[in-house]
Design a protein around this motif. Structure first.
Motif, PDB file in Angstrom:
ATOM      1  N   ALA A  72       0.834  -1.200   0.000  1.00 28.46           N
ATOM      2  CA  ALA A  72       0.000   0.000   0.000  1.00 28.46           C
ATOM      3  C   ALA A  72       0.873   1.255   0.000  1.00 28.46           C
ATOM      4  CB  ALA A  72      -0.935  -0.005   1.212  1.00 28.46           C
ATOM      5  N   LEU A 109      -4.453  -7.981   0.079  1.00 24.34           N
ATOM      6  CA  LEU A 109      -4.164  -7.569  -1.293  1.00 24.34           C
ATOM      7  C   LEU A 109      -5.455  -7.321  -2.060  1.00 24.34           C
ATOM      8  CD1 LEU A 109      -2.032  -7.156  -3.567  1.00 24.34           C
ATOM      9  CD2 LEU A 109      -2.308  -9.569  -4.120  1.00 24.34           C
ATOM     10  N   GLU A 110      -6.451  -8.193  -1.865  1.00 27.53           N
ATOM     11  CA  GLU A 110      -7.729  -8.011  -2.560  1.00 27.53           C
ATOM     12  C   GLU A 110      -8.435  -6.734  -2.103  1.00 27.53           C
ATOM     13  OE1 GLU A 110      -9.029 -12.658  -3.433  1.00 27.53           O
ATOM     14  OE2 GLU A 110     -10.202 -11.429  -2.047  1.00 27.53           O
ATOM     15  N   HIS A 139      -7.086  -4.138  -1.055  1.00 29.92           N
ATOM     16  CA  HIS A 139      -6.330  -3.020  -1.596  1.00 29.92           C
ATOM     17  C   HIS A 139      -6.546  -2.858  -3.096  1.00 29.92           C
ATOM     18  CE1 HIS A 139      -2.397  -1.170  -2.990  1.00 29.92           C
ATOM     19  NE2 HIS A 139      -2.910  -0.261  -2.200  1.00 29.92           N
ATOM     20  N   SER A 140      -6.458  -3.965  -3.828  1.00 28.95           N
ATOM     21  CA  SER A 140      -6.431  -3.832  -5.288  1.00 28.95           C
ATOM     22  C   SER A 140      -7.836  -3.810  -5.889  1.00 28.95           C
ATOM     23  CB  SER A 140      -5.594  -4.955  -5.913  1.00 28.95           C
ATOM     24  OG  SER A 140      -6.103  -6.206  -5.530  1.00 28.95           O
ATOM     25  N   LYS A 141      -8.783  -4.492  -5.250  1.00 28.60           N
ATOM     26  CA  LYS A 141     -10.125  -4.530  -5.844  1.00 28.60           C
ATOM     27  C   LYS A 141     -11.013  -3.400  -5.333  1.00 28.60           C
ATOM     28  CE  LYS A 141     -10.092  -9.446  -6.887  1.00 28.60           C
ATOM     29  NZ  LYS A 141     -10.570 -10.764  -6.492  1.00 28.60           N
ATOM     30  N   ASP A 199      -9.812  -0.696  -3.722  1.00 33.21           N
ATOM     31  CA  ASP A 199      -9.015   0.529  -3.578  1.00 33.21           C
ATOM     32  C   ASP A 199      -9.110   1.080  -2.148  1.00 33.21           C
ATOM     33  OD1 ASP A 199      -7.170   2.297  -4.586  1.00 33.21           O
ATOM     34  OD2 ASP A 199      -8.685   3.822  -4.958  1.00 33.21           O
ATOM     35  N   TYR A 218      -7.901   4.689  -0.312  1.00 32.88           N
ATOM     36  CA  TYR A 218      -6.499   5.007  -0.554  1.00 32.88           C
ATOM     37  C   TYR A 218      -6.314   6.367  -1.215  1.00 32.88           C
ATOM     38  CZ  TYR A 218      -3.930   1.218   1.351  1.00 32.88           C
ATOM     39  OH  TYR A 218      -3.343   0.368   2.237  1.00 32.88           O
ATOM     40  N   TRP A 250       1.648 -10.062   3.149  1.00 33.43           N
ATOM     41  CA  TRP A 250       1.503  -8.653   2.753  1.00 33.43           C
ATOM     42  C   TRP A 250       2.705  -7.813   3.217  1.00 33.43           C
ATOM     43  CZ3 TRP A 250      -1.454  -5.504  -0.087  1.00 33.43           C
ATOM     44  CH2 TRP A 250      -1.567  -4.165   0.272  1.00 33.43           C
ATOM     45  N   GLY A 292       5.050  -4.087  -4.703  1.00 34.05           N
ATOM     46  CA  GLY A 292       4.099  -5.189  -4.712  1.00 34.05           C
ATOM     47  C   GLY A 292       4.735  -6.559  -4.823  1.00 34.05           C
ATOM     48  N   LYS A 302       4.669 -12.492  -5.068  1.00 33.03           N
ATOM     49  CA  LYS A 302       3.683 -11.470  -4.701  1.00 33.03           C
ATOM     50  C   LYS A 302       2.835 -11.949  -3.527  1.00 33.03           C
ATOM     51  CE  LYS A 302       3.670  -9.808  -9.432  1.00 33.03           C
ATOM     52  NZ  LYS A 302       2.915  -9.531 -10.670  1.00 33.03           N
TER      53      LYS A 302
END
Lengths: 146, 146, 146, 146
Positions: A22, B51-52, B54-56, B58, B120, D16, D23, D75
């Motif tokens: 992040a 991670l999900e 964060h990335s999906k 946001d 974010y 993480w 990343g 990752k």
């Protein structure tokens, strides 16, 4: 004035590998920042080291409790000063307060740590050795807010 | 009974390199134990990953505050279970309680962590996403002491 | 003479928590020492940071290979200088050599690291950006043994 | 066939907080993956632990040299198996090979580590204790490629 000069702090720059995907510091590492500053405080202000306490006095310092307040997230390349204040000195235990600030006075975290001196033979509480108690008291007095 | 079965915990064995020259765990690593268990809890109980999130979505989870009580020092090779309980669920924030126990029921630490969901783009608080809130509530209900 | 002055190095003191119950540094941390020095080298000698490379040029540096020779075990409180030399500069990759010495000239480790610049969109090799290649070449030339 | 079954490996999921703002895993942590697997290998295959070697035999294992090849970047959330093979057994030293693979057979890294058994009183090389040499030889024989 004189007090501000007395305040111990350690400069550090947030490392790339200390931050997570992040882009901000992975939060347990903030605790390590405070511990690192405390270790340097022992060396530079109290005139001893954790290794010396352990090997010469056969004592150790057990962490009893820690509290961490996250005030603003740290990002790579940010330069901060991590200071050490003393909140309380007991018979065996000491409570430290460590804060991280940047040059603009922005605060990033505040960590409170209570350590207890113990004998290693049985992990029982031990009185703070005099050569440590004396500079602790002097530092507390010199850095306390009036 | 059913509640005990529902309680998530993660087994781990204290590593050699996690311990310091005094032969006990270097204390900031206890915080990482709790964070590791929380990360696994998201995967196994909440059905998502950091991670999900964060990335999906946001979104991210900022740590707001942590408290760590050290009850007994951990040594290399000790096998413990690190569990996760939920203390409180707010609009944006969740307070978790993570404890480490060995097979004899001896407790080693207790960590309280409050995380806040944020967007974010501006690090402003965000409502807990529904697909996370729902299993959080279910888990809290299933594991709360009567 | 001039060359010795040019050589970048970073002072550090071995931390209590970096050492294991045998009282010596836990060996993977030696690698981190070299990486830390390399990160500071980018900031102080190359005039950029890993965050800038990542966010401005959308590039990254993948580690391709590392070799670590452990020459003498490090103990808590030992002060060392961790230097950075450049072994080779290719089209996309750079091989660095990082050594740790104390004030008496005793060497503790030697780490060789080969990094490859890549585009983040596909992790394919990228030519070293000119603003990095130029100071790399200058530093290599200034610090090479005659 | 029988050999494949014999091969020790340790499952882990990339965390993480082990990954950096790009990343991908922060590269020194790959070395820790191999060391973690080696520590578990001692416990599960050799039937002893590093603490036991240290406290009962007054011996330790110094890392002499390590080589790390990064084959593909890891990752968060990636599940891999980290295995241990034995390349060479000397009088005092052992060379291990640790590789990380995912379920599709994709390799991520390869770490070669040479450890030397030493007496702690003087850090001089010590013959590998018989209760360790014997299972080492058996494992090497059982897992070597024909």
């Amino acid at each position: 004035m004189a007090r501000a000069k007395m305040l111990f702090s350690e400069k550090r720059i947030v490392k790339w590998g200390e931050c997570d995907p992040a882009g901000v510091i992975y939060t347990p590492r903030v605790f390590s920042y405070a511990m690192d500053a405390l270790e340097t405080f022992f060396r530079q202000v109290l005139g001893t080291t954790w290794l010396e306490v352990h090997s010469k006095a056969d004592m150790g310092m057990l962490m009893v409790r820690a509290e961490i307040d996250y005030i603003s997230p740290l990002k790579p390349d940010k330069e901060i000063q991590v200071d050490i204040r003393i909140e309380q000195i007991g018979n065996s235990s000491v409570t430290y307060l460590s804060s991280g600030f940047d040059a603009d006075g922005q605060q990033y975290f505040r960590v409170t740590m209570t350590n207890c001196f113990v004998f290693y033979r049985d992990f029982k509480p031990a009185p703070i050795p005099r050569h440590i108690r004396s500079p602790l008291l002097a530092y507390k007095s010199a850095t306390s807010k009036a």
